[in-house]
Design an enzyme around this catalytic site. Structure first.
Site, PDB file in Angstrom:
ATOM      1  N   HIS A 148      -6.879  -3.239   3.214  1.00 47.79           N
ATOM      2  CA  HIS A 148      -6.463  -3.189   1.796  1.00 47.79           C
ATOM      3  C   HIS A 148      -4.698  -3.130   1.853  1.00 47.79           C
ATOM      4  CE1 HIS A 148      -6.515   1.107   2.650  1.00 47.79           C
ATOM      5  NE2 HIS A 148      -5.505   1.062   1.788  1.00 47.79           N
ATOM      6  N   ASP A 176      -1.838  -1.337  -0.331  1.00 48.83           N
ATOM      7  CA  ASP A 176      -1.599  -0.390  -1.351  1.00 48.83           C
ATOM      8  C   ASP A 176      -1.322  -0.523  -2.561  1.00 48.83           C
ATOM      9  OD1 ASP A 176      -2.979   1.494   0.417  1.00 48.83           O
ATOM     10  OD2 ASP A 176      -0.976   2.536   0.978  1.00 48.83           O
ATOM     11  N   HIS A 203      -3.456  -2.891   5.602  1.00 46.45           N
ATOM     12  CA  HIS A 203      -4.220  -1.876   6.966  1.00 46.45           C
ATOM     13  C   HIS A 203      -5.608  -1.520   6.535  1.00 46.45           C
ATOM     14  CE1 HIS A 203      -2.424   0.563   3.333  1.00 46.45           C
ATOM     15  NE2 HIS A 203      -3.432   1.233   3.687  1.00 46.45           N
ATOM     16  N   ARG A 259     -12.394  13.955   9.834  1.00 44.52           N
ATOM     17  CA  ARG A 259     -10.752  13.736   9.840  1.00 44.52           C
ATOM     18  C   ARG A 259     -10.289  14.082   8.686  1.00 44.52           C
ATOM     19  NH1 ARG A 259      -7.937   9.215   7.830  1.00 44.52           N
ATOM     20  NH2 ARG A 259      -6.699   7.954   9.368  1.00 44.52           N
TER      21      ARG A 259
HETATM   22  O1  LIG Z   1      -6.033   8.051   5.985  1.00 49.05           O
HETATM   23  C1  LIG Z   1      -5.679   6.922   6.328  1.00 49.05           C
HETATM   24  O2  LIG Z   1      -5.197   6.922   7.551  1.00 49.05           O
HETATM   25  C2  LIG Z   1      -5.336   5.928   5.283  1.00 49.05           C
HETATM   26  C3  LIG Z   1      -5.674   6.017   4.116  1.00 49.05           C
HETATM   27  C4  LIG Z   1      -5.267   4.936   3.073  1.00 49.05           C
HETATM   28  O3  LIG Z   1      -5.118   3.746   3.582  1.00 49.05           O
HETATM   29  C5  LIG Z   1      -4.808   5.022   1.770  1.00 49.05           C
HETATM   30  O4  LIG Z   1      -5.174   6.024   1.249  1.00 49.05           O
HETATM   31  O5  LIG Z   1      -4.665   4.252   1.043  1.00 49.05           O
HETATM   32 FE   LIG Z   2      -4.144   2.713   2.148  1.00 49.71          FE
END
Ligand SMILES: O=C(O)CCC(=O)C(=O)O
Ligand SMILES: [Fe+2]
Length: 315
Positions: free
Chosen positions: A226, A228, A284, A294
């Site tokens: 996606h 952001d 990403h 995690r």
């Molecule tokens: O937690 C992550 O490494 C990425 C999370 C992410 O892409 C987001 O919160 O938009």
């Molecule tokens: Fe993200």
């Protein structure tokens, strides 16, 4: 004796029959052994080459194409910054000169937030998320809005727990969140050459806890690629503070910047801050978590004061 010799049919040169018929010749014995040895050597070398290739392929990320690790779990990066050309995503939004990205890229630092701060921030996440948690593998806690994953839904933590929430979180927790936010904001401003005061915290800002439990709802599907700025709208600069260690606390779950012909990964490490401009220059995804848990916190900034939010407060 001529008749006997005449009577023996001549086998073609090099055939198995011919080889079998020359047992008394030392030259003819040595020749096939040498051939065998050569074959053996060639086969062993070939097998080694195939194994080395497979190993390299798996290190490079298998069928994901070429993968470069931007930040290894074991290294302590004072700062690494990679500039990438900005996408046009920012053109369709109101521009704030001196803030809206003209310089785009991604950075990683392990020296802005200490491991101790990361541990303390993580215990805020643990406390909050222990009050709920998704049935699927991905839970979030948004300290600003109070959104907390519970089962297949979200509840508003502040409404649900009322005054009792003060027995869960302390003033110190909120102070720590604010200090961390400020340090990350300064890091982003310096890296992109903009004024720190031109950035505003924006929503959502949330803790995430991910394990390998199968997804139950779309909210659990954190692994999709996606952008952001598309997903969250107001984001101009995204930051992620990791609160647990890749391969010590969990497997899978690496962050991947996706690019044509090359993926670049960030291996989470407690205290590691990864930040980047939020447009499609930084498409990403997060790899699926295979085992363990995690923790991370997403803290994002906007250039548009109308989309700014105040730090979460202890009420
Ligand atoms: O937690 C992550 O490494 C990425 C999370 C992410 O892409 C987001 O919160 O938009
Ligand atoms: Fe993200």
């Amino acid at each position: 004796m001529a008749p006997q010799r005449r009577g023996a049919p001549k086998a073609p040169e090099g055939s198995g029959a011919a080889e079998r018929r020359r047992p008394s010749s030392t030259k003819s014995v040595r020749a096939p052994r040498e051939v065998q040895r050569k074959w053996l050597r060639t086969s062993v070398l070939g097998a080694c080459a195939v194994l080395a290739g497979l190993l390299l392929w798996s290190i490079m990320g298998g069928d994901d194409g070429v993968t470069e690790v931007l930040a290894h779990r074991g290294e302590i990066l004072p700062g690494r910054f990679i500039e990438v050309p900005c996408s046009e995503d920012y053109d369709s939004h109101r521009r704030f000169e001196g803030c809206s990205p003209r310089k785009c890229g991604r950075g990683i630092t392990d020296t802005v937030i200490t491991r101790d701060e990361a541990q303390r921030i993580r215990s805020i996440a643990e406390k909050g998320l222990s009050l709920g948690g998704s049935d699927g593998g991905a839970s979030i806690l948004d300290l600003h809005s109070g959104a907390l994953s519970v089962g297949k839904h979200f509840v508003n933590l502040y409404r649900y727990f009322g005054d009792k929430i003060q027995t869960v979180f302390s003033e110190e927790d909120f102070r720590l969140y604010r200090d961390v936010r400020q340090k990350v904001q300064l890091t982003i401003a310096q890296a992109f050459g903009i004024s720190v005061s031109s950035l505003y915290l924006t929503k959502p800002t949330f803790f995430s806890r991910i394990n390998s439990t199968e997804a139950r709802t779309a909210h659990d599907e954190y692994w999709h690629a996606h952008v952001d700025k598309v997903t969250y709208g107001s984001f101009d600069y995204t930051s992620l503070l990791y609160l647990s260690d890749y391969l010590d606390d969990f497997g899978g779950g690496r962050f991947v910047f996706m690019e044509e012909g090359a993926n670049r990964t960030v291996e989470p490490r407690a205290g590691r801050v990864s930040f980047f401009t939020s447009g499609s220059e930084n498409l990403h995804r997060v790899e699926k978590v295979q085992w363990g848990t995690r923790y991370a916190v997403t803290i994002a900034f906007t250039c548009n004061p109308d989309h700014g939010i105040a730090d979460p407060v202890f009420t």
